[in-house]
Design a protein around this motif. Structure first.
Motif, PDB file in Angstrom:
ATOM      1  N   GLN A 179       0.870  -1.174   0.000  1.00 31.40           N
ATOM      2  CA  GLN A 179       0.000   0.000   0.000  1.00 31.40           C
ATOM      3  C   GLN A 179       0.903   1.220   0.000  1.00 31.40           C
ATOM      4  O   GLN A 179       1.846   1.290   0.792  1.00 31.40           O
ATOM      5  N   ALA A 180       0.631   2.173  -0.891  1.00 32.84           N
ATOM      6  CA  ALA A 180       1.497   3.338  -1.034  1.00 32.84           C
ATOM      7  C   ALA A 180       0.732   4.637  -0.838  1.00 32.84           C
ATOM      8  O   ALA A 180      -0.357   4.812  -1.389  1.00 32.84           O
ATOM      9  N   ALA A 181       1.323   5.528  -0.061  1.00 34.11           N
ATOM     10  CA  ALA A 181       0.798   6.881   0.136  1.00 34.11           C
ATOM     11  C   ALA A 181       1.938   7.864  -0.139  1.00 34.11           C
ATOM     12  O   ALA A 181       3.077   7.631   0.275  1.00 34.11           O
ATOM     13  N   ILE A 182       1.628   8.936  -0.826  1.00 35.51           N
ATOM     14  CA  ILE A 182       2.638   9.943  -1.135  1.00 35.51           C
ATOM     15  C   ILE A 182       2.724  10.926   0.032  1.00 35.51           C
ATOM     16  O   ILE A 182       1.775  11.650   0.317  1.00 35.51           O
ATOM     17  N   LYS A 183       3.860  10.919   0.720  1.00 36.29           N
ATOM     18  CA  LYS A 183       4.040  11.799   1.877  1.00 36.29           C
ATOM     19  C   LYS A 183       4.518  13.184   1.468  1.00 36.29           C
ATOM     20  O   LYS A 183       4.054  14.181   2.011  1.00 36.29           O
ATOM     21  N   SER A 184       5.492  13.235   0.548  1.00 39.02           N
ATOM     22  CA  SER A 184       5.978  14.542   0.117  1.00 39.02           C
ATOM     23  C   SER A 184       6.568  14.450  -1.281  1.00 39.02           C
ATOM     24  O   SER A 184       7.064  13.407  -1.697  1.00 39.02           O
ATOM     25  N   VAL A 185       6.497  15.574  -1.981  1.00 40.61           N
ATOM     26  CA  VAL A 185       7.043  15.712  -3.334  1.00 40.61           C
ATOM     27  C   VAL A 185       7.730  17.071  -3.376  1.00 40.61           C
ATOM     28  O   VAL A 185       7.084  18.101  -3.198  1.00 40.61           O
ATOM     29  N   ILE A 186       9.041  17.056  -3.585  1.00 39.48           N
ATOM     30  CA  ILE A 186       9.828  18.298  -3.560  1.00 39.48           C
ATOM     31  C   ILE A 186      10.679  18.377  -4.822  1.00 39.48           C
ATOM     32  O   ILE A 186      11.325  17.395  -5.206  1.00 39.48           O
ATOM     33  N   ASP A 187      10.690  19.550  -5.441  1.00 40.70           N
ATOM     34  CA  ASP A 187      11.560  19.800  -6.594  1.00 40.70           C
ATOM     35  C   ASP A 187      12.864  20.397  -6.081  1.00 40.70           C
ATOM     36  O   ASP A 187      12.877  21.505  -5.545  1.00 40.70           O
ATOM     37  N   LEU A 188      13.943  19.638  -6.212  1.00 43.88           N
ATOM     38  CA  LEU A 188      15.261  20.091  -5.761  1.00 43.88           C
ATOM     39  C   LEU A 188      16.068  20.541  -6.978  1.00 43.88           C
ATOM     40  O   LEU A 188      16.969  19.844  -7.432  1.00 43.88           O
ATOM     41  N   ARG A 189      15.704  21.647  -7.547  1.00 43.07           N
ATOM     42  CA  ARG A 189      16.380  22.215  -8.721  1.00 43.07           C
ATOM     43  C   ARG A 189      16.476  21.206  -9.861  1.00 43.07           C
ATOM     44  O   ARG A 189      17.540  20.943 -10.404  1.00 43.07           O
ATOM     45  N   GLY A 190      15.339  20.616 -10.200  1.00 39.15           N
ATOM     46  CA  GLY A 190      15.293  19.701 -11.336  1.00 39.15           C
ATOM     47  C   GLY A 190      15.252  18.230 -10.973  1.00 39.15           C
ATOM     48  O   GLY A 190      14.861  17.407 -11.781  1.00 39.15           O
TER      49      GLY A 190
END
Length: 152
Positions: A110-121
């Motif tokens: 089972q998967a949940a998205i905790k965080s999504v961050i763009d680190l300069r590409g």
């Protein structure tokens, strides 16, 4: 299965359970192959008779690291990330094993998205991965899997 084409679509999933994989049976043959590959032949995994007589689970159990190694296979059943020139398995944080996985158990991710961050590409995604065992209340483990993506 969910399809993710870019950072914006990934970001929209933040904070959400995005799905579960199909059930996968972990049989003794798979456990034995894993033992051979990792040189981990501890009897609780490979000696059926001794495990039934002396083991706390009354059967052999899957290696904890075998269950972890299923993440890429099971993850691909939940999400297809497109337009990626490179994907990196970056790490696992806060992992706790909660339940042994007896031989012939069916498991699914089972998967949940905790965080999504763009680190300069480079897009860093933290997925809460929970391995569920059919007919067991407690999961085999829960941990935060970190992926790095370089989208086209």
């Amino acid at each position: 299965m969910i399809i993710i084409n870019n950072f914006i679509e990934y970001k929209a999933l933040e904070g959400k359970v995005i799905g579960v994989s199909d059930w996968h049976t972990i049989d003794q043959a798979q456990i034995n192959r894993f033992a051979e590959a990792t040189l981990d032949h501890q009897w609780i995994h490979t000696d059926k008779e001794k495990a039934e007589k002396e083991g706390p689970f009354k059967s052999t159990i899957a290696h904890g690291y075998l269950t972890l190694s299923l993440i890429p296979y099971l993850w691909k059943q939940i999400a297809e990330v497109r337009n990626v020139k490179m994907e990196i398995n970056y790490g696992i944080e806060n992992l706790k094993f909660g339940q042994a996985v007896p031989v012939d158990s069916e498991v699914r991710l089972q998967a949940a998205i905790k965080s999504v961050i763009d680190l300069r590409g480079t897009v860093k995604v933290v997925v809460e991965a929970k391995l569920l065992i059919k007919d067991y209340a407690k999961p085999a483990y829960v941990g935060d899997v970190i992926f790095l993506y370089h989208f086209i």
